[in-house]
Design an enzyme around this catalytic site. Structure first.
Site, PDB file in Angstrom:
ATOM      1  N   LYS A 187      16.848  -6.558   1.329  1.00 49.49           N
ATOM      2  CA  LYS A 187      16.457  -7.947   1.062  1.00 49.49           C
ATOM      3  C   LYS A 187      17.486  -8.665   0.190  1.00 49.49           C
ATOM      4  CE  LYS A 187      12.651  -6.865  -0.659  1.00 49.49           C
ATOM      5  NZ  LYS A 187      11.531  -6.927  -1.548  1.00 49.49           N
ATOM      6  N   ARG A 196       2.929 -11.176  -2.884  1.00 49.44           N
ATOM      7  CA  ARG A 196       2.652  -9.777  -2.555  1.00 49.44           C
ATOM      8  C   ARG A 196       1.221  -9.586  -2.082  1.00 49.44           C
ATOM      9  NH1 ARG A 196       6.491  -5.975  -4.504  1.00 49.44           N
ATOM     10  NH2 ARG A 196       7.842  -6.885  -6.074  1.00 49.44           N
ATOM     11  N   ARG A 248      21.457   5.121  -3.547  1.00 53.59           N
ATOM     12  CA  ARG A 248      21.540   4.024  -4.516  1.00 53.59           C
ATOM     13  C   ARG A 248      21.186   4.538  -5.913  1.00 53.59           C
ATOM     14  NH1 ARG A 248      17.897  -1.371  -3.516  1.00 53.59           N
ATOM     15  NH2 ARG A 248      16.374  -0.444  -4.915  1.00 53.59           N
ATOM     16  N   ARG A 279      19.078   4.349 -11.494  1.00 54.77           N
ATOM     17  CA  ARG A 279      17.683   3.893 -11.566  1.00 54.77           C
ATOM     18  C   ARG A 279      16.765   5.057 -11.270  1.00 54.77           C
ATOM     19  NH1 ARG A 279      16.038  -1.680  -8.478  1.00 54.77           N
ATOM     20  NH2 ARG A 279      13.972  -0.728  -8.496  1.00 54.77           N
ATOM     21  N   ARG A 326       5.842   3.851  -3.583  1.00 53.52           N
ATOM     22  CA  ARG A 326       6.163   2.419  -3.460  1.00 53.52           C
ATOM     23  C   ARG A 326       5.988   1.959  -2.014  1.00 53.52           C
ATOM     24  NH1 ARG A 326      11.778   3.150  -6.046  1.00 53.52           N
ATOM     25  NH2 ARG A 326      12.310   0.977  -5.655  1.00 53.52           N
TER      26      ARG A 326
END
Ligand code: IMP
Ligand code: MG
Length: 367
Positions: A191, A266, A305, A311, A323
């Protein structure tokens, strides 16, 4: 209605225009009916105005024309050319300029200069249309018919690249519609990457809810402090706080050709709140695009990533799957919400970045 490459919508009817012409004629008559002024029409645009004006002005007068040009397409070039000079002997007469429209005032400045070395009795300026918002001249306009907003118009003598002068009504340039998108996608679907390309390509403002939150909290704005008070108590930030932050972002970027909402809405309740807010701004969501990708591909991407960014939530496969579950639960009803409005599109998010951008562009260009 289309003229050359642009679209125009009705703005002033023939009756409204003629009423404005009469108003100008009556006001001038009040001041000049006991003498014989000379009206100087400014070609080309003023020919219809001068004609109807004279029919409305039934007192002794003379008429002549000058010709100037400064417009190319939709904008003033800044260079005013005199194509036809004042020929009559106007020395000692009361001169009243008849302009179709006064915009920046450059043409008028040039005209005033043209008359400045002639010894006239009185010098006045009358314009049928006057864009007072953008007028930059020092000379106060003596008479005008209608004060109009800063939008390009055609008709009643006014042209867009020489077309449209013969319309009896006046039309206004139609602003291109805004494109407001909601971008969906699971974590890792691309995104952020795609939003960067789309915002360049279509002059859109990318509103990433996560970024907006971080910005407000980091800068201790009122809304940031409010949001933080919920987060610190372990509560979810209420939708109305989030909506207010988004409202501020939208209001700050009024010049954008549209927005990409990313990370919001959301839930269906949030989608309704967003619609309600956009309606107050005369805006709407045009399309909701979901970037689809296979879970296993996304997990590989996110783990990669995570290694690079450090992260922690991108480094644990279980957390990633959680998630995804959350996304599946919450986005499904949203998909229905937008599908019912005929706004839901789904795009294959797997492949080269350029290819995915091209797929998104294909959807956007049908809007
Ligand atoms: P100015 O020199 O910027 O005041 O512009 C004056 C001239 O520009 C007018 O005499 C028109 O020829 C042209 N013009 C200004 N605004 C418009 C418009 O909205 N439509 C068509 N022509 C315009
Ligand atoms: Mg013109």
């Amino acid at each position: 209605m289309q003229i050359h490459d642009k679209f125009f919508v009705p703005f002033l009817s023939e009756d409204q225009i003629l009423a404005a012409v009469k108003k100008v004629a009556d006001n001038i008559a009040e001041d000049f009916k006991n003498e014989t002024p000379i009206f100087v029409g400014v070609l080309n645009g003023s020919f219809m105005f001068v004609s109807d004006f004279l029919k409305a002005y039934q007192h002794p007068c003379e008429v002549t024309f000058v010709k100037m040009s400064s417009y190319e397409g939709l904008t003033s070039t800044g260079i005013v050319e005199t194509l036809l000079d004042v020929s009559e002997n106007i020395e000692g007469k009361s001169v009243i300029i008849l302009e179709d429209i006064i915009d920046s005032g450059r043409t008028l400045k040039h005209l005033i200069h043209m008359f400045s070395n002639i010894n006239v009795k009185e010098f006045k300026v009358a314009s049928l249309f006057y864009k007072s918002e953008v007028y930059r001249g020092e000379y106060p306009i003596d008479y005008f018919g209608i004060d109009i907003p800063d939008k390009f118009i055609v008709g009643y003598g006014l042209d867009y690249n020489e077309l449209g002068r013969n319309f009896r009504e006046v039309y206004q340039l139609k602003q291109p519609d805004m494109i407001n998108l909601v971008l969906f996608g699971k974590p890792g679907a691309g995104k952020g990457t795609q939003a960067e390309f789309l915002k360049e390509k279509y002059n859109l403002k990318h509103i990433s809810t996560g970024d907006v939150f971080r910005y407000n909290i980091k800068n201790n704005t009122d809304l940031g402090l409010l949001a933080k008070s919920y987060i610190d108590n372990g509560d979810l930030v209420p939708d109305e706080v989030t909506i207010k932050m988004l409202q501020e972002e939208v209001t700050k970027n009024v010049a954008a050709s549209g927005f990409i909402f990313d990370g919001f809405p959301r839930t269906t309740v949030q989608a309704e709140a967003l619609d309600a807010f956009l309606m107050t701004k005369n805006m709407k969501i045009n399309a909701t695009i979901a970037l689809e990708a296979n879970d296993e591909v996304l997990i590989q991407r996110l783990l990669e990533r995570g290694k690079l960014s450090g992260r922690s939530d991108d480094q644990d496969e279980d957390k990633i799957r959680n998630r995804f579950d959350e996304y599946n639960q919450k986005t499904a009803p949203l998909k229905n919400y937008y599908q019912e409005q005929g706004k839901f599109h789904s795009v294959d998010g797997i492949g080269a970045i350029d290819d995915v951008t091209a797929r998104l562009a294909k959807v956007i260009e049908t809007l």
